[in-house]
Each structure stands twice: as structure tokens, then as C-alpha cells.
Scaffold this motif. Sequence first.
Motif, PDB file in Angstrom:
ATOM      1  N   SER A  32       0.714  -1.234   0.014  1.00 20.76           N
ATOM      2  CA  SER A  32      -0.094   0.135   0.092  1.00 20.76           C
ATOM      3  C   SER A  32       0.979   1.359   0.035  1.00 20.76           C
ATOM      4  CB  SER A  32      -1.029  -0.017   1.317  1.00 20.76           C
ATOM      5  OG  SER A  32      -0.108  -0.065   2.785  1.00 20.76           O
ATOM      6  N   TYR A  33       1.872   1.162   0.646  1.00 18.76           N
ATOM      7  CA  TYR A  33       2.801   2.434   0.769  1.00 18.76           C
ATOM      8  C   TYR A  33       3.676   2.566  -0.684  1.00 18.76           C
ATOM      9  CZ  TYR A  33       7.325   5.039   1.418  1.00 18.76           C
ATOM     10  OH  TYR A  33       8.257   5.854   1.142  1.00 18.76           O
ATOM     11  N   ILE A  34       3.758   1.532  -1.451  1.00 18.17           N
ATOM     12  CA  ILE A  34       4.612   1.950  -2.472  1.00 18.17           C
ATOM     13  C   ILE A  34       3.642   2.615  -3.784  1.00 18.17           C
ATOM     14  CG2 ILE A  34       5.982   0.817  -4.568  1.00 18.17           C
ATOM     15  CD1 ILE A  34       6.545  -1.546  -2.444  1.00 18.17           C
ATOM     16  N   LEU A  35       2.308   1.738  -3.670  1.00 19.82           N
ATOM     17  CA  LEU A  35       1.246   2.248  -4.551  1.00 19.82           C
ATOM     18  C   LEU A  35       1.232   3.630  -4.202  1.00 19.82           C
ATOM     19  CD1 LEU A  35      -1.282  -0.976  -4.165  1.00 19.82           C
ATOM     20  CD2 LEU A  35       0.330  -0.188  -6.180  1.00 19.82           C
ATOM     21  N   ALA A  36       0.921   4.174  -2.937  1.00 22.47           N
ATOM     22  CA  ALA A  36       0.584   5.445  -2.572  1.00 22.47           C
ATOM     23  C   ALA A  36       1.769   6.368  -3.054  1.00 22.47           C
ATOM     24  CB  ALA A  36       0.634   5.535  -1.011  1.00 22.47           C
ATOM     25  N   LEU A  37       2.917   5.885  -3.215  1.00 24.93           N
ATOM     26  CA  LEU A  37       3.947   6.791  -3.790  1.00 24.93           C
ATOM     27  C   LEU A  37       3.675   6.995  -5.543  1.00 24.93           C
ATOM     28  CD1 LEU A  37       7.425   5.108  -2.469  1.00 24.93           C
ATOM     29  CD2 LEU A  37       6.304   7.223  -1.848  1.00 24.93           C
ATOM     30  N   GLY A  38       3.358   5.899  -5.976  1.00 23.95           N
ATOM     31  CA  GLY A  38       2.958   5.875  -7.550  1.00 23.95           C
ATOM     32  C   GLY A  38       1.729   6.872  -7.782  1.00 23.95           C
ATOM     33  N   GLU A  39       0.624   6.508  -6.662  1.00 25.69           N
ATOM     34  CA  GLU A  39      -0.635   7.577  -7.049  1.00 25.69           C
ATOM     35  C   GLU A  39      -0.172   9.026  -6.820  1.00 25.69           C
ATOM     36  OE1 GLU A  39      -3.093   5.907  -3.917  1.00 25.69           O
ATOM     37  OE2 GLU A  39      -3.330   4.045  -5.316  1.00 25.69           O
ATOM     38  N   ALA A  40       0.913   9.409  -5.845  1.00 22.98           N
ATOM     39  CA  ALA A  40       1.100  10.819  -5.610  1.00 22.98           C
ATOM     40  C   ALA A  40       2.172  11.363  -6.518  1.00 22.98           C
ATOM     41  CB  ALA A  40       1.968  10.851  -4.144  1.00 22.98           C
ATOM     42  N   GLY A  41       2.587  10.557  -7.724  1.00 22.88           N
ATOM     43  CA  GLY A  41       3.391  10.885  -8.552  1.00 22.88           C
ATOM     44  C   GLY A  41       4.930  10.919  -8.503  1.00 22.88           C
ATOM     45  N   PHE A  42       5.244  10.093  -7.716  1.00 23.71           N
ATOM     46  CA  PHE A  42       6.890  10.218  -7.316  1.00 23.71           C
ATOM     47  C   PHE A  42       7.715   9.234  -8.322  1.00 23.71           C
ATOM     48  CE2 PHE A  42       5.324  11.715  -2.965  1.00 23.71           C
ATOM     49  CZ  PHE A  42       6.246  12.597  -3.201  1.00 23.71           C
ATOM     50  N   PHE A  43       6.894   8.512  -9.120  1.00 23.71           N
ATOM     51  CA  PHE A  43       7.294   7.493 -10.154  1.00 23.71           C
ATOM     52  C   PHE A  43       7.183   8.235 -11.596  1.00 23.71           C
ATOM     53  CE2 PHE A  43       6.203   4.068  -6.820  1.00 23.71           C
ATOM     54  CZ  PHE A  43       7.640   4.244  -6.252  1.00 23.71           C
ATOM     55  N   GLN A  44       6.676   9.530 -11.737  1.00 23.53           N
ATOM     56  CA  GLN A  44       6.588   9.878 -12.953  1.00 23.53           C
ATOM     57  C   GLN A  44       7.926  10.421 -13.644  1.00 23.53           C
ATOM     58  OE1 GLN A  44       4.098  10.391 -14.844  1.00 23.53           O
ATOM     59  NE2 GLN A  44       2.617   9.409 -13.304  1.00 23.53           N
ATOM     60  N   SER A  45       7.826  10.189 -14.676  1.00 29.29           N
ATOM     61  CA  SER A  45       9.058  10.456 -15.527  1.00 29.29           C
ATOM     62  C   SER A  45       8.856  11.616 -16.640  1.00 29.29           C
ATOM     63  CB  SER A  45       9.866   9.271 -16.434  1.00 29.29           C
ATOM     64  OG  SER A  45       8.831   8.598 -17.231  1.00 29.29           O
ATOM     65  N   ALA A  46       7.613  11.798 -16.872  1.00 28.27           N
ATOM     66  CA  ALA A  46       7.317  13.021 -17.822  1.00 28.27           C
ATOM     67  C   ALA A  46       8.035  14.177 -17.386  1.00 28.27           C
ATOM     68  CB  ALA A  46       5.942  12.797 -18.123  1.00 28.27           C
ATOM     69  N   ASN A  47       8.281  14.793 -18.447  1.00 26.21           N
ATOM     70  CA  ASN A  47       8.782  16.325 -18.237  1.00 26.21           C
ATOM     71  C   ASN A  47       9.950  16.337 -17.158  1.00 26.21           C
ATOM     72  OD1 ASN A  47       6.876  17.326 -19.812  1.00 26.21           O
ATOM     73  ND2 ASN A  47       5.238  17.146 -18.415  1.00 26.21           N
ATOM     74  N   LYS A  48      10.738  15.355 -17.160  1.00 31.66           N
ATOM     75  CA  LYS A  48      11.988  15.405 -16.311  1.00 31.66           C
ATOM     76  C   LYS A  48      13.130  14.675 -17.236  1.00 31.66           C
ATOM     77  CE  LYS A  48      10.678  14.570 -11.564  1.00 31.66           C
ATOM     78  NZ  LYS A  48      10.543  13.640 -10.398  1.00 31.66           N
ATOM     79  N   ASP A  49      14.142  15.629 -16.996  1.00 36.52           N
ATOM     80  CA  ASP A  49      15.391  15.239 -17.628  1.00 36.52           C
ATOM     81  C   ASP A  49      16.157  13.961 -16.822  1.00 36.52           C
ATOM     82  OD1 ASP A  49      17.471  16.035 -15.546  1.00 36.52           O
ATOM     83  OD2 ASP A  49      16.758  17.862 -16.278  1.00 36.52           O
TER      84      ASP A  49
END
Length: 347
Positions: A32-49
Motif C-alpha cells: 500500500s505504501y509503494i502504491l501510494a508513492l505511485g499515486e502521488a506521482g513519485f515515479f513519474q518520468s514525464a517532463n523530467k530530464d
Amino acid sequence: MALNKQLLAQIIEEKLKPLVKKVDEQAHYAESYILALGEAGFFQSANKDQSSLLVDEATVVRETAKVCMTTAFCVWCHLAALTYLRNSDNPFLKNDVLPQLENGVKLGATGLSNAMKYYSGLEKLHLTAEKTEAGYIINGTLPAVSNLGKRHYFGAIATIDTREVMVLVSTNASGLEMTERLGFIGVNGSATYTCKFENVLIPNDFVISEDAKAFCDIIRPTFIYYQVPLGAGVIAAAADGIEKVKAKQNGCNDFLKVQATELRSHHERIEAELTQLASNLTLKDVVNTRLQAVHDTLAAVQANMIHNGAAGYVAGSVPSRKLREAYFFANLTPTVRHLEKIKSNFT
């Protein structure tokens, strides 16, 4: 977009800290913690170098490891899977599956422990593949794959003729038998399974690379990079542990040779190296950083145990958990002996 450290701290406080003892003592998987990180955007790569992405995701691993390195290891497993898809030329994986893994809809795992050892001449490859019109049929057994569950994918490499193919495997694949592995002195809450493949069909859409060896050369530095903050987090936690007991027995701990300031200097050096590596990531440099991080982490948890005395020797104590976490970090693929062999290739 800058990493939201305040939000990260809040998620750790609410979603992870209450589970730590359960993870360590009851093999609870903090999914549930790891899923929460994803839901909060911590694994997003868009618009990041690439540099910003590496630093931000390393920060998530480090801050998690300060509290629970078992769960931080699971986060690393997920980041490894993201690395595979981000570097794949397969449009289906990049456009359809990757967003699910980055958004907290699905989770990922590495599955490459055996393959990484194979490419360093340490083991034989455990999986074989047969090419069909629909995809690849995989057979064999992976002894241990971590961060697995019902909504998960993991990478795997199998040999076919004179080459190897890398695929993405769904834990719901027909013919895949998963047996949970427990009984470790630590990281039992890492959702680790033996994965037995019996004629498992991997559709063409789930082929990461037709040339697994060349692909591993590309992703290996990032694979190792994301491991380094596991140690950094444990070192920071050990320094905090020493600070908490500095007044113990009338300040007698002041006479010990290793103090929190030394641990914090090691932590700061690792952080500086991670920032530098993010801008120029090479296998040689990241192997050196990872190897030194292991030795610094082992020394840090030992110092923490000595500063805490008998209290650290009690079952369930934080210092004893950090000690066990550090030994796992030393034995995480690539292990210390594996790293030393890789390092020898550069001399």
C-alpha cells in the motif's frame, strides 16, 4: 517539477512508519505504501530530464530506507522495472504498461539477479525460451524474485539458441507457479518468491529486448545506481540512532571512536556522488560508489549497535534491524564479491 519532500515525508509517516515492525517481524509486504508513492506521482518520468529523474527517485529510496530498508528495497525493485520499460524500444510497453507502473496502478520487480550473475560469469542462466509466432515460451526456475503480488510485472532473461531475450512477465501468467520464500534473518517483508515457469507464453507485446546482453549493458548502471541510496538511508538512520543515546551512561559513548559526525560525513559523500553520477552515469564510477556504500553501511550499523549497548541486542530493536538490513544490502545483487569482480575489469 521538483520533488515534493513534504508530501513524501507525509506518506512515509502515515503509510510506512506504522507498518515497520510488522514488516520486520511478520513478513508484512508494504504494498500500500509503494502504491501510494505511485499515486502521488513519485515515479513519474514525464517532463523530467535523466539527471533529475535519477536524483529524485534516489531520494525516494533513501528516505524510505531511513525508516525501513526492506520496503526501500521493494521500491528499488519497482524502479528497476521502470528502468527496463523506459529503455525498451517496444512501443506497447512504453505507451501502455509503463504509465500503469508510474501511476501506482501496477507494480514491478527486477527478476534479473540470475541474469546479472550470468553476464559476469558467476552462474548459468536458469530460463530457456522457444520462439513462436505468438511470442516466447519460457521454461525454468528463478530462485528468488522480490516485490511480487497479484498486480505485478517482473523482468526475466531467457536463453534461445546463441542469444538471450528479455521479457516482461505478469504474475498472472498461465503456467507460472510462485512459491513464497521466508526464513531470512531480514527482508522477509519483501514479497520474495521462487518463480517456476512451465511453458509460460510471453506475447510479443511483452518483449523488452531481443538482445538482452546489449540491453543489460545499457540499464546496468541505473540498476546499480538506485541501490546506493538503500545504504545511504541506513547510514543516516544509524547516525540518528547514535545521537539518541549520546547521553547514555553519563555520556560514556563520547569515548567511542566512531561518532555520528563521521557517519554523517559518509552519508554526505554518498549523496554528493549520487548527484554527480546523475549527470554522468558510468558503470565504473557507480560500482565504486556502490561498493564503498556497502562498507560504510556495515560500519555504520556496527557503530550504532555499540553505542546502543544491550538495548540494541534486544529482539525487535531498531539497531538490530538496521544491522540485518545492512547485511542484506551487502548481499544484494550485485553482491560485494560480484562488485569486486566487476571492479577488477576496470583495473
